[in-house]
Enzyme design. Sequence first.
Site, PDB file in Angstrom:
ATOM      1  CG  ASP A  78      -2.325  -0.867   0.734  1.00 34.29           C
ATOM      2  OD1 ASP A  78      -2.524  -1.385  -0.336  1.00 34.29           O
ATOM      3  OD2 ASP A  78      -3.174  -0.877   1.757  1.00 34.29           O
ATOM      4  CG  ASN A 131      -5.336  -3.857  -0.127  1.00 35.62           C
ATOM      5  OD1 ASN A 131      -4.796  -3.890   0.526  1.00 35.62           O
ATOM      6  ND2 ASN A 131      -6.746  -3.134  -0.048  1.00 35.62           N
ATOM      7  CG  HIS A 161      -0.188  -5.468   1.500  1.00 38.00           C
ATOM      8  ND1 HIS A 161       0.037  -4.306   2.067  1.00 38.00           N
ATOM      9  CD2 HIS A 161      -1.803  -5.474   1.495  1.00 38.00           C
ATOM     10  CE1 HIS A 161      -1.040  -3.653   2.650  1.00 38.00           C
ATOM     11  NE2 HIS A 161      -1.799  -4.019   2.302  1.00 38.00           N
ATOM     12  CG  HIS A 182      -7.571  -5.538   7.067  1.00 42.52           C
ATOM     13  ND1 HIS A 182      -8.658  -5.391   6.161  1.00 42.52           N
ATOM     14  CD2 HIS A 182      -6.934  -4.298   6.875  1.00 42.52           C
ATOM     15  CE1 HIS A 182      -8.486  -4.144   5.681  1.00 42.52           C
ATOM     16  NE2 HIS A 182      -7.663  -3.753   5.928  1.00 42.52           N
ATOM     17  CG  HIS A 220      -3.959   1.169   8.135  1.00 43.17           C
ATOM     18  ND1 HIS A 220      -4.424   2.204   7.645  1.00 43.17           N
ATOM     19  CD2 HIS A 220      -3.583   0.282   7.123  1.00 43.17           C
ATOM     20  CE1 HIS A 220      -4.722   1.800   6.213  1.00 43.17           C
ATOM     21  NE2 HIS A 220      -4.024   0.768   6.314  1.00 43.17           N
TER      22      HIS A 220
END
Length: 335
Positions: free
Chosen positions: A84, A122, A216, A225, A253
Amino acid sequence: MAKFFSETMALVLFFVAASVVFRSIPSSAELTSLDHSPKNGRSLSALVIGDWGRRGEYNQSQVATQMGRIGEKLDIDFVISTGDNFYENGLTGLEDNNFEESFSNVYTAKSLQKPWYSVLGNHDYRGDVLAQLSPVLQKMDSRFICMRSFILNAEIADFFFVDTNPFVEKYWTDPEDNTYDWRNVAPRQIYMSKLMKDLDDALKKSTATWKIVVGHHTMRSVSEHGDTPELLQFILPILKANGVDLYVNGHDHCLEHISSNDSPIQYLTSGGGSKAWRGVYRPNSDTLRFFHDGQGFMSLQLTKSEAAIAFYDVFGHVLYKWTMAKFGEEAHPAM
């Protein structure tokens, strides 16, 4: 449960068959190998950052400042980006000024003028992926080294960078995710099969003291997530079978350290490069050692006998430290 097992076995058998049938077909999943000699040959130091590219906003610039300070203190060899790299939708092309505004103009500290080894996230796949992979960007800023999947041989450690995006099924099936740039990836099953085989072969051949896999997506996470089921199903068994020490990722994050309960693998999330503070905590069955629902980054220091990690917040304060000692072929947490 029986249905899930049968479907899983069918897919695994398909992958095995595909690896045989399509062996002669060139695939972009094949792992390129790069060499990076540590500065003194006896130790290696790196910073790890993910989910950062927001033109300096959401405290990206503040995190970058502290990375520069810590990078100088540790005399780092390189930076690892867990993806990202450019929000919200990757790069629109080679002329997109988001590259300079989110990377070159933000990470300006002298200590950060080192190679940045990067995987795609993504959000990167929502833009022009081929532009982000283009060597033209390296001509614009020689630090930026981004490939789908590759191996970094750094003498003390081998780093296996893995493109985890194609594994996430919803990116292919959810109508809201129909903007993904799957050029040179589709068909998905063949790509995944080839990448899994290449990763397994490369890990088996590695004789490095430390084996570190970078992707990632989260393998194990307690934040928004959470775990990525497809990685647990298809990638984690390969890591366990080949003695991988660390799995390093972004996507969530936050900053995290989770220890596997059934293997030596340590799961490390460094996805706090800019926008953070999700306010989500969902524990899983493995051992959570550290969780910071905020911005920051990670450092990794390696010798042949020890791996040391540290997490830093947006102010550069050390939030957490942890070491693992290597005795012979086994790694043990240092208490």
